[in-house]
Design a protein around this motif. Structure first.
Motif, PDB file in Angstrom:
ATOM      1  N   GLU A 148      48.170  56.237  53.283  1.00 49.69           N
ATOM      2  CA  GLU A 148      47.344  56.689  54.540  1.00 49.69           C
ATOM      3  C   GLU A 148      46.255  57.694  54.190  1.00 49.69           C
ATOM      4  O   GLU A 148      45.275  57.544  54.783  1.00 49.69           O
ATOM      5  CB  GLU A 148      48.204  57.112  55.807  1.00 49.69           C
ATOM      6  CG  GLU A 148      47.509  57.498  56.924  1.00 49.69           C
ATOM      7  CD  GLU A 148      48.587  58.156  57.994  1.00 49.69           C
ATOM      8  OE1 GLU A 148      48.295  58.460  59.083  1.00 49.69           O
ATOM      9  OE2 GLU A 148      49.847  58.318  57.613  1.00 49.69           O
ATOM     10  N   ARG A 149      46.507  58.678  53.387  1.00 53.51           N
ATOM     11  CA  ARG A 149      45.541  59.824  53.067  1.00 53.51           C
ATOM     12  C   ARG A 149      44.150  58.983  52.422  1.00 53.51           C
ATOM     13  O   ARG A 149      43.159  59.435  52.718  1.00 53.51           O
ATOM     14  CB  ARG A 149      46.179  60.643  52.139  1.00 53.51           C
ATOM     15  CG  ARG A 149      45.245  61.863  51.601  1.00 53.51           C
ATOM     16  CD  ARG A 149      44.738  62.608  52.977  1.00 53.51           C
ATOM     17  NE  ARG A 149      43.784  63.672  52.494  1.00 53.51           N
ATOM     18  CZ  ARG A 149      44.220  64.926  52.305  1.00 53.51           C
ATOM     19  NH1 ARG A 149      45.526  65.318  52.254  1.00 53.51           N
ATOM     20  NH2 ARG A 149      43.188  65.724  52.120  1.00 53.51           N
ATOM     21  N   GLN A 151      42.965  56.082  52.672  1.00 58.35           N
ATOM     22  CA  GLN A 151      42.227  55.389  53.780  1.00 58.35           C
ATOM     23  C   GLN A 151      41.590  56.427  54.727  1.00 58.35           C
ATOM     24  O   GLN A 151      40.454  56.149  54.952  1.00 58.35           O
ATOM     25  CB  GLN A 151      43.032  54.601  54.396  1.00 58.35           C
ATOM     26  CG  GLN A 151      43.792  53.149  53.829  1.00 58.35           C
ATOM     27  CD  GLN A 151      44.530  52.229  54.268  1.00 58.35           C
ATOM     28  OE1 GLN A 151      45.419  52.659  55.171  1.00 58.35           O
ATOM     29  NE2 GLN A 151      44.397  51.087  54.350  1.00 58.35           N
ATOM     30  N   TRP A 152      42.226  57.515  54.935  1.00 57.38           N
ATOM     31  CA  TRP A 152      41.704  58.568  55.870  1.00 57.38           C
ATOM     32  C   TRP A 152      40.373  59.156  55.160  1.00 57.38           C
ATOM     33  O   TRP A 152      39.463  59.194  55.456  1.00 57.38           O
ATOM     34  CB  TRP A 152      42.641  59.661  56.235  1.00 57.38           C
ATOM     35  CG  TRP A 152      42.051  60.720  56.824  1.00 57.38           C
ATOM     36  CD1 TRP A 152      41.847  60.867  58.393  1.00 57.38           C
ATOM     37  CD2 TRP A 152      41.521  61.884  56.437  1.00 57.38           C
ATOM     38  NE1 TRP A 152      41.178  61.949  58.609  1.00 57.38           N
ATOM     39  CE2 TRP A 152      40.982  62.595  57.663  1.00 57.38           C
ATOM     40  CE3 TRP A 152      41.419  62.428  55.049  1.00 57.38           C
ATOM     41  CZ2 TRP A 152      40.547  63.939  57.687  1.00 57.38           C
ATOM     42  CZ3 TRP A 152      41.034  63.789  55.155  1.00 57.38           C
ATOM     43  CH2 TRP A 152      40.337  64.604  56.338  1.00 57.38           C
ATOM     44  N   TRP A 192      40.834  53.479  58.930  1.00 59.51           N
ATOM     45  CA  TRP A 192      41.894  54.509  59.270  1.00 59.51           C
ATOM     46  C   TRP A 192      41.622  54.866  61.014  1.00 59.51           C
ATOM     47  O   TRP A 192      40.490  54.925  61.168  1.00 59.51           O
ATOM     48  CB  TRP A 192      41.816  55.906  58.459  1.00 59.51           C
ATOM     49  CG  TRP A 192      42.733  57.004  59.097  1.00 59.51           C
ATOM     50  CD1 TRP A 192      44.006  56.992  58.417  1.00 59.51           C
ATOM     51  CD2 TRP A 192      42.381  57.862  60.233  1.00 59.51           C
ATOM     52  NE1 TRP A 192      44.658  58.097  59.151  1.00 59.51           N
ATOM     53  CE2 TRP A 192      43.724  58.684  60.210  1.00 59.51           C
ATOM     54  CE3 TRP A 192      41.434  58.232  60.769  1.00 59.51           C
ATOM     55  CZ2 TRP A 192      43.721  59.733  61.154  1.00 59.51           C
ATOM     56  CZ3 TRP A 192      41.602  59.304  61.694  1.00 59.51           C
ATOM     57  CH2 TRP A 192      42.544  60.014  61.934  1.00 59.51           C
TER      58      TRP A 192
END
Length: 268
Positions: A148-149, A151-152, A192
């Protein structure tokens, strides 16, 4: 390159030495292109010229500094490049790739260190012919970041730059610390929240000169670079002067793929 300032160090090139680098490259027949041009197969290199991509990581103020009178600091990377182009407008077009940090607070403090001028600097680079790429939002090591990080960082940094320069599309990136995520697929495309991204290529932090984009071993998301520090640039330029068959020289025809003639043993 990272910082252009004094004194000389691993991540810092002096203005004097950077000027010397440009002069050395020009005298040796090199011609600047953007990173995306390499990925597209170097379509616009004049005959007899050798392509070189100048890249700058971290969007440090020493790369693009405005003085109190609103002029560009002649000792910043951008000032040096512009003055060099003015001296050699044909041999040295304004081409370089700046991998910037996309500050998600919209104050652009991490974009060349002068928040008031962050958006204007990005637009000026693009309008001048330079390429602006992503270096993530917060300079995170993607090799230890969660999915997730990752993609963020990649989605938001691209979005921030494109919001600052309407109509411009960010196509390339540079992973901080040379830290690759556990799958290169993360670098190619993702999303994201409401932000999606796709990139055409990524540069590594090391590795020396890149192979040809037409080489079977060329990986557009692991393109090697030469870290310019000390005598490293002179070392490689001297090497290719002694081994001229190992560096691509353009024939000026973008429709024709040029490669070294291979020696084939005669049959007995």
């Amino acid at each position: 390159y990272h910082r252009i300032s004094y004194p000389e160090g691993r991540f810092q090139r002096t203005p004097q030495n950077f000027r010397g680098d440009l002069q050395r490259l020009r005298q040796a027949g090199y011609y600047p292109v953007n990173f995306i041009d390499l990925l597209h197969g170097l379509p616009a290199v004049p005959a007899g010229k050798k392509p070189v991509v100048l890249t700058f990581d971290d969007s440090d103020i020493s790369q693009f500094r405005l003085l109190a009178n609103n002029t560009i600091d002649a000792d910043s990377a951008m000032g040096i490049l512009m003055n060099f182009h003015d001296r050699y407008p044909v041999d040295w077009p304004l081409r370089a790739t700046f991998f910037v940090l996309g500050n998600d607070t919209n104050n652009y403090a991490s974009v060349f260190g002068q928040a008031k001028w962050g958006k204007a600097k990005l637009k000026y680079l693009v309008d001048s012919g330079m390429e602006v790429g992503s270096h993530t939002v917060n300079h995170v090591d993607l090799s230890v970041a969660t999915a997730e990080r990752i993609q963020w960082e990649l989605a938001v940094s691209k979005h921030v730059i494109e919001q600052a320069v309407p109509g411009y599309t960010v196509q390339t990136l540079s992973v901080p610390y040379g830290g690759f995520p556990y799958s290169l697929d993360f670098l190619k495309a993702g999303s994201w929240g409401d932000y999606s991204y796709s990139y055409a290529g990524n540069v590594a932090a090391w590795g020396g000169p890149s192979v040809s984009p037409f080489d079977a071993t060329f990986e557009p998301f692991r393109v090697s670079r030469l870290e310019v520090t000390g005598d490293s640039l002179n070392h490689w330029l001297s090497y290719f002067e002694q081994n001229p068959d190992q560096y691509y020289i353009s024939d000026g025809d973008p429709t024709r793929l040029t490669y070294p003639e291979l020696e084939v043993a005669a049959e007995e």
